[in-house]
Motif scaffolding. Structure first.
Motif, PDB file in Angstrom:
ATOM      1  N   ASP A  25     -35.650   1.640   3.705  1.00 50.38           N
ATOM      2  CA  ASP A  25     -36.622   1.343   4.567  1.00 50.38           C
ATOM      3  C   ASP A  25     -38.083   1.660   3.786  1.00 50.38           C
ATOM      4  O   ASP A  25     -38.928   1.211   4.444  1.00 50.38           O
ATOM      5  N   ARG A  26     -38.060   2.433   2.794  1.00 51.93           N
ATOM      6  CA  ARG A  26     -39.382   2.563   2.072  1.00 51.93           C
ATOM      7  C   ARG A  26     -39.734   1.558   0.902  1.00 51.93           C
ATOM      8  O   ARG A  26     -40.674   1.460   0.411  1.00 51.93           O
ATOM      9  N   LEU A  27     -38.886   0.217   1.094  1.00 56.09           N
ATOM     10  CA  LEU A  27     -38.990  -0.590   0.152  1.00 56.09           C
ATOM     11  C   LEU A  27     -38.935  -1.865   0.457  1.00 56.09           C
ATOM     12  O   LEU A  27     -38.119  -2.283   1.582  1.00 56.09           O
ATOM     13  N   ASP A  28     -39.573  -2.981  -0.295  1.00 54.12           N
ATOM     14  CA  ASP A  28     -39.315  -4.349   0.041  1.00 54.12           C
ATOM     15  C   ASP A  28     -38.024  -4.837  -0.574  1.00 54.12           C
ATOM     16  O   ASP A  28     -37.999  -4.653  -2.033  1.00 54.12           O
ATOM     17  N   VAL A  29     -36.902  -5.512   0.212  1.00 52.86           N
ATOM     18  CA  VAL A  29     -35.641  -5.612  -0.403  1.00 52.86           C
ATOM     19  C   VAL A  29     -35.589  -7.174  -0.841  1.00 52.86           C
ATOM     20  O   VAL A  29     -35.654  -8.145  -0.081  1.00 52.86           O
ATOM     21  N   TRP A  30     -35.136  -7.486  -2.071  1.00 55.04           N
ATOM     22  CA  TRP A  30     -34.926  -8.858  -2.323  1.00 55.04           C
ATOM     23  C   TRP A  30     -33.493  -8.852  -2.934  1.00 55.04           C
ATOM     24  O   TRP A  30     -32.961  -8.146  -3.518  1.00 55.04           O
ATOM     25  N   GLY A  89     -42.941  -0.509  -3.018  1.00 57.19           N
ATOM     26  CA  GLY A  89     -42.201  -0.612  -3.975  1.00 57.19           C
ATOM     27  C   GLY A  89     -41.073  -1.748  -3.736  1.00 57.19           C
ATOM     28  O   GLY A  89     -41.079  -2.326  -2.585  1.00 57.19           O
ATOM     29  N   LEU A  90     -40.124  -1.972  -4.686  1.00 53.01           N
ATOM     30  CA  LEU A  90     -39.245  -2.931  -4.515  1.00 53.01           C
ATOM     31  C   LEU A  90     -37.658  -2.637  -4.786  1.00 53.01           C
ATOM     32  O   LEU A  90     -37.647  -1.671  -5.751  1.00 53.01           O
ATOM     33  N   LEU A  91     -36.933  -3.119  -3.991  1.00 50.94           N
ATOM     34  CA  LEU A  91     -35.559  -3.033  -4.363  1.00 50.94           C
ATOM     35  C   LEU A  91     -34.669  -4.341  -4.679  1.00 50.94           C
ATOM     36  O   LEU A  91     -34.901  -5.322  -3.541  1.00 50.94           O
ATOM     37  N   VAL A  92     -34.381  -4.527  -5.768  1.00 48.15           N
ATOM     38  CA  VAL A  92     -33.823  -5.857  -5.928  1.00 48.15           C
ATOM     39  C   VAL A  92     -32.328  -5.793  -6.123  1.00 48.15           C
ATOM     40  O   VAL A  92     -32.112  -5.091  -7.032  1.00 48.15           O
TER      41      VAL A  92
END
Length: 504
Positions: free
Chosen positions: A381-386, A263-266
């Motif tokens: 830590d569980r996400l791709d951070v943008w 998942g993503l964190l924007v």
């Protein structure tokens, strides 16, 4: 469901609690389980008392048992190997704002103890979970999932038969997809309504009705979006990443061995395209988008927040494959903690993390936030951070072009370079508002077409975000440096020099 209930019964468990609005479906499952394994099946309600069913399904009333405590007394007189489904019995165990009746609680504890030794089982059925502290360790709570595809297809064919319609095989999957996430009663009502409105059962009407039912609990909403990635100016790195993930929910990707994508964190400044990106993801993936506003999870009652998450995620799993967009997630953790909210936030976080790790197959988690400070490390830590910043020059040109075209004008009639320069430090949302203001100026001037001067005049009336929130923006950039991938490619600075002749 059947095997789960049977295993608990066989293990000597004498008290179960099922949370569901689907009374008929739960009753059918419990009755089938009981009768199929030599248990006599009974039901109870405050209006009908105890009703007993023989092997042929014939019903007969047992005594004067409408009173809940009286029901418990009669329950112990039933034959051994008996199961009783107690409808709405939780209402007599107190509520969020009132205490339980001590007599009922004590009698139920006695019944549970005796039931373990005599193979008598009481199954409490209610639309919400509430147990007084005295019973929390005595009763086993079972999750009753929303209907699966096979069950929804059965409902669909039943309505089709009743309406005299032949449901083609090619029509089944789209209709079942549209109904996924609904209860059997909701699906049945939606199928019937579609036939009443159009003389046919159509996915569009089913989807419309599902959107309405999902909104009822005030937690989730289904977002119908036509936004494409092309409608968003800039963010080329983030767009590329989403484009690479677009096929990972297809069966071919699963067969190839690829898991559900991470998942993503924007994170970033308001008005810079975070929400638009979430909306566009639905179209690029070809999946339904369910939006959960993080702040709605919290309730004032003990256990309500965790129950809200369980309810919302049960719907998400039934609709999956789908995108779960948790908006403003930083608000979920802002100003809360063990000392201020009794640990509710940590329990909600634990539930979210567990579902992400163990139940997240076919769910693409997408979080948006204005800042990262309050977010706990286990979630990050569980996400791709943008990180999303204010648009650079080329991105502002794109944003101007998009909004001018969106309102039915030709962008080539405007000097986009000059407009990008005039709106330096503006957010994408501000540029949209400047364009609408320019159109307003032109409209009020005899309904003529907007011109460059209108755009410049409108821009001059707006203070850019880079000035109104300068300190916050700079602080955010420093916090995200090294912790997030920039959503946009940094703009190249061109340095012009004059020729210099050196002495030999």
């Amino acid at each position: 469901m059947n095997s789960t209930v049977l295993n608990y019964i066989k293990s000597g468990c004498s008290a179960l609690y099922i949370v569901s609005h689907e009374e008929s479906r739960v009753e059918a499952d419990i009755a089938e389980t009981a009768k199929g394994h030599g248990y006599q099946f009974h039901t109870w309600s405050v209006t009908e008392g105890i009703t007993s069913y023989d092997s042929a399904g014939n019903a007969s009333s047992i005594g004067d048992s409408q009173d809940p405590t009286g029901m418990l007394d009669l329950f112990l007189k039933l034959p051994e190997k008996s199961v009783i489904l107690a409808r709405d019995f939780h209402a007599f165990l107190g509520g969020p704002r009132e205490s339980a009746n001590p007599m009922t609680v004590r009698r139920l504890r006695d019944v549970i103890a005796i039931g373990k030794q005599t193979q008598r089982v009481i199954v409490i059925l209610g639309c919400r979970l509430h147990l007084p502290p005295e019973l929390e360790k005595e009763i086993t709570v079972i999750e009753f999932r929303l209907p699966d595809r096979a069950q929804l297809e059965t409902v669909l064919r039943g309505i089709g038969k009743s309406a005299g319609l032949t449901i083609k095989g090619s029509d089944v999957d789209p209709l079942v997809d549209a109904a996924s996430g609904m209860t059997t009663m909701e699906a049945e009502a939606a199928f019937a309504l579609s036939f009443a409105e159009t003389g046919a059962i159509t996915p569009a009407i089913i989807q419309r009705e599902k959107s309405s039912t999902v909104k009822k609990n005030g937690l989730l909403e289904i977002i119908e979006s036509r936004t494409r990635l092309e409608d968003i100016g800039g963010l080329d790195n983030l767009k590329r990443d989403l484009h690479e993930k677009r096929n990972l929910f297809r069966k071919e990707a699963k067969d190839y061995g690829l898991p559900t994508p991470r998942g993503l964190l924007v994170v970033g400044q308001p008005g810079t395209g975070k929400s638009l990106t979430a909306s566009a993801t639905s179209n690029i993936f070809g999946l339904p988008l369910l939006r959960l506003e993080a702040g709605r999870l919290f309730g004032s009652l003990v256990g309500e927040s965790e129950s809200n998450w369980r309810s919302a995620f049960a719907t998400v799993k039934a609709v999956s494959p789908c995108i779960l967009w948790i908006d403003e997630v930083d608000g979920l953790f802002s100003g809360s903690g063990q000392s201020t909210d009794g640990g509710t936030t940590q329990r909600v976080l634990k539930a979210i993390l567990q579902d992400m790790q163990f139940n997240g197959d076919n769910v693409f988690f997408m979080f948006t936030a204005n800042d990262i400070d309050q977010l706990p490390d286990p979630l990050i830590d569980r996400l791709d951070v943008w990180s999303v910043d204010l648009p650079n020059t080329s991105e502002r040109r794109d944003i101007w072009r998009i909004h001018i075209t969106k309102r039915g004008r030709k962008a080539k009639g405007f000097d986009l370079d000059e407009l990008a320069k005039a709106t330096e430090g503006f957010s994408g949302r501000q540029i949209e508002q400047v364009w609408l203001k320019a159109m307003t100026l032109a409209f009020n001037d005899g309904g003529r077409e907007p011109m460059m001067d209108d755009c410049k005049e409108a821009a001059s009336r707006v203070t850019p975000t880079s000035k109104t929130m300068a300190s916050q923006i700079e602080a955010r950039r420093k916090r995200l440096e090294g912790r997030a991938t920039p959503a946009s490619t940094p703009e190249t600075t061109v340095v012009k020099t004059t020729g210099r002749k050196l002495a030999s």
